[in-house]
Design a protein around this motif. Structure first.
Motif, PDB file in Angstrom:
ATOM      1  N   SER A  35       0.832  -1.198   0.000  1.00 54.71           N
ATOM      2  CA  SER A  35       0.000   0.000   0.000  1.00 54.71           C
ATOM      3  C   SER A  35       0.865   1.246   0.000  1.00 54.71           C
ATOM      4  CB  SER A  35      -0.914   0.004   1.226  1.00 54.71           C
ATOM      5  OG  SER A  35      -1.865  -1.039   1.148  1.00 54.71           O
ATOM      6  N   GLN A  36       0.347   2.265  -0.652  1.00 50.86           N
ATOM      7  CA  GLN A  36       1.076   3.525  -0.782  1.00 50.86           C
ATOM      8  C   GLN A  36       0.321   4.622  -0.046  1.00 50.86           C
ATOM      9  OE1 GLN A  36       3.482   5.407  -0.869  1.00 50.86           O
ATOM     10  NE2 GLN A  36       4.184   5.438  -2.973  1.00 50.86           N
TER      11      GLN A  36
ATOM     12  N   TRP B  32      -0.703   3.373 -13.112  1.00 47.96           N
ATOM     13  CA  TRP B  32      -0.058   3.868 -11.903  1.00 47.96           C
ATOM     14  C   TRP B  32       0.121   5.377 -11.946  1.00 47.96           C
ATOM     15  CZ3 TRP B  32       0.992  -0.736 -14.193  1.00 47.96           C
ATOM     16  CH2 TRP B  32       0.900  -1.879 -13.376  1.00 47.96           C
TER      17      TRP B  32
ATOM     18  N   LEU C  76       1.257   4.639  -7.284  1.00 53.30           N
ATOM     19  CA  LEU C  76      -0.051   4.307  -6.739  1.00 53.30           C
ATOM     20  C   LEU C  76      -0.861   3.585  -7.810  1.00 53.30           C
ATOM     21  CD1 LEU C  76      -1.899   4.875  -4.183  1.00 53.30           C
ATOM     22  CD2 LEU C  76      -2.846   6.761  -5.531  1.00 53.30           C
TER      23      LEU C  76
ATOM     24  N   ASP D 201      -5.420   1.876  -5.145  1.00 56.97           N
ATOM     25  CA  ASP D 201      -4.514   1.217  -4.212  1.00 56.97           C
ATOM     26  C   ASP D 201      -5.112  -0.067  -3.633  1.00 56.97           C
ATOM     27  OD1 ASP D 201      -1.909   1.336  -3.055  1.00 56.97           O
ATOM     28  OD2 ASP D 201      -2.793   1.907  -1.131  1.00 56.97           O
TER      29      ASP D 201
END
Length: 260
Positions: free
Chosen positions: A2-3, A134, A151, A172
Motif C-alpha cells: 500500500s502507498q 499507476w 499508486l 490502491d
C-alpha cells in the motif's frame, strides 16, 4: 504494498448546484497531484486552493458529462498555448474516440496550428477495463533521490445513464471511488469481500434514476455503510445529523483525507 496518499474533493455537488461545485477529486501522492475528473468548475475550485494547471500532473476521466469533463477544454488550450506542455490524460478505452469526436473537437480542432486530434493536446494513456495503471509519486526529502512506489489504479464499468459509458475506480486496492452510479449492493459487497476497505459513493438525497439514492444506500450491509463516504449530494438537507446517515459520512469540499 500500500502507498500513502491523500484525497480532497474539489466539489461534492451535482451538475446544477453551484455552492459545492462539481464532484471531482484531487489526489496527491508525495508531491504530485492528479485529478479524478475535470468538470467545468474544477479549475475555479483549484484556484481557490491556490493551485493551477502547472500544479496538476495528470487527469483521469470517468465519463463525458460536463460536470466531469467540462474543464478539459481549458486544460487543453492552456497547456498548448500558455504552459506549452501536454498534461497526462488517462482514458478508459471506450472514451478515447468519443471524447474527441463528440465532446472536444468542435472547440479544439485547429487545422492551421496542426492540432487535429486529442493527442495534439494531451499525453494520452488509454486503459482497458481491469488493467492497472499507476500514478507516480514525486521525490521527497529523505528519499535519497529515488521515487516512491507508484499508486495503483484500475477502472470498472458501472451503471449511471443507460446506454452511456461510465466507470468507477479502485485506488490502491483499498478504496472504491464510484464517480456517478446507481446503487449496486452486489458490486460493493463483492468488492468488500475482495478487500476494499472504504467506499467513496455517489449519493442523491432526492429521487434520481441515474444516481444512488440515500434510501438505497441505507440498504447496504452495515459493515459497508460504516466505511462509506458520500459525495455528489450537492447540499445536504438542512438539520441533517451524523446519526441520521445510517452509519455513513459526508465528504466535504476542500477537506483532505489521508490514507496511510
Amino acid at each position: 504494498m500500500s502507498q500513502q496518499f491523500r484525497i480532497m474533493m474539489l466539489g461534492v455537488g451535482n451538475g446544477f448546484v453551484k455552492s459545492t461545485y462539481h464532484n471531482n477529486a484531487l489526489l496527491e501522492i508525495s508531491r504530485r497531484r492528479y485529478l479524478i475528473d475535470c468538470g467545468a468548475l474544477a479549475w475555479q475550485s483549484l484556484y481557490e486552493l491556490g493551485l493551477g494547471f502547472e500544479d496538476i500532473d495528470g487527469i483521469f476521466i470517468t465519463h463525458l458529462h460536463y460536470d466531469h469533463c467540462g474543464g478539459l477544454d481549458e486544460a487543453a488550450l492552456y497547456g498548448a498555448y500558455a504552459a506549452r506542455r501536454k498534461m497526462k490524460l488517462w482514458l478508459p478505452a471506450p472514451l478515447q474516440h468519443a471524447l474527441w469526436e463528440q465532446h472536444l473537437r468542435g472547440t479544439l480542432e485547429n487545422v492551421a496550428d496542426g492540432k487535429t486530434s486529442l493527442a495534439d493536446y494531451f499525453d494520452i494513456q488509454t486503459v482497458e477495463e481491469g488493467e492497472p495503471f499507476w500514478l507516480t509519486a514525486g521525490i521527497s526529502a529523505g528519499d535519497a533521490g529515488a521515487d516512491r512506489p507508484p499508486l495503483s489504479m484500475r477502472w470498472m464499468s458501472t451503471h449511471h445513464v443507460p446506454s452511456k459509458f461510465s466507470c468507477s475506480l479502485v485506488i490502491d486496492s483499498r478504496l472504491f471511488y464510484s464517480a456517478d452510479m446507481v446503487a449496486d449492493e452486489a458490486l460493493v459487497s463483492r468488492l468488500h469481500q475482495e478487500g476494499i476497505t472504504d467506499f467513496y459513493h455517489d449519493c442523491s438525497f432526492d429521487s434520481s434514476p441515474v444516481h444512488a439514492s440515500f434510501e438505497a444506500l441505507c440498504q447496504y450491509p452495515a459493515a459497508i455503510r460504516q466505511h462509506t463516504y458520500l459525495m455528489h449530494y450537492g447540499e445536504a438537507p438542512s438539520g441533517l445529523e451524523e446519526e441520521a446517515l445510517c452509519g455513513m459520512k459526508l465528504l466535504r469540499q476542500h477537506e483532505w483525507r489521508t490514507w496511510p
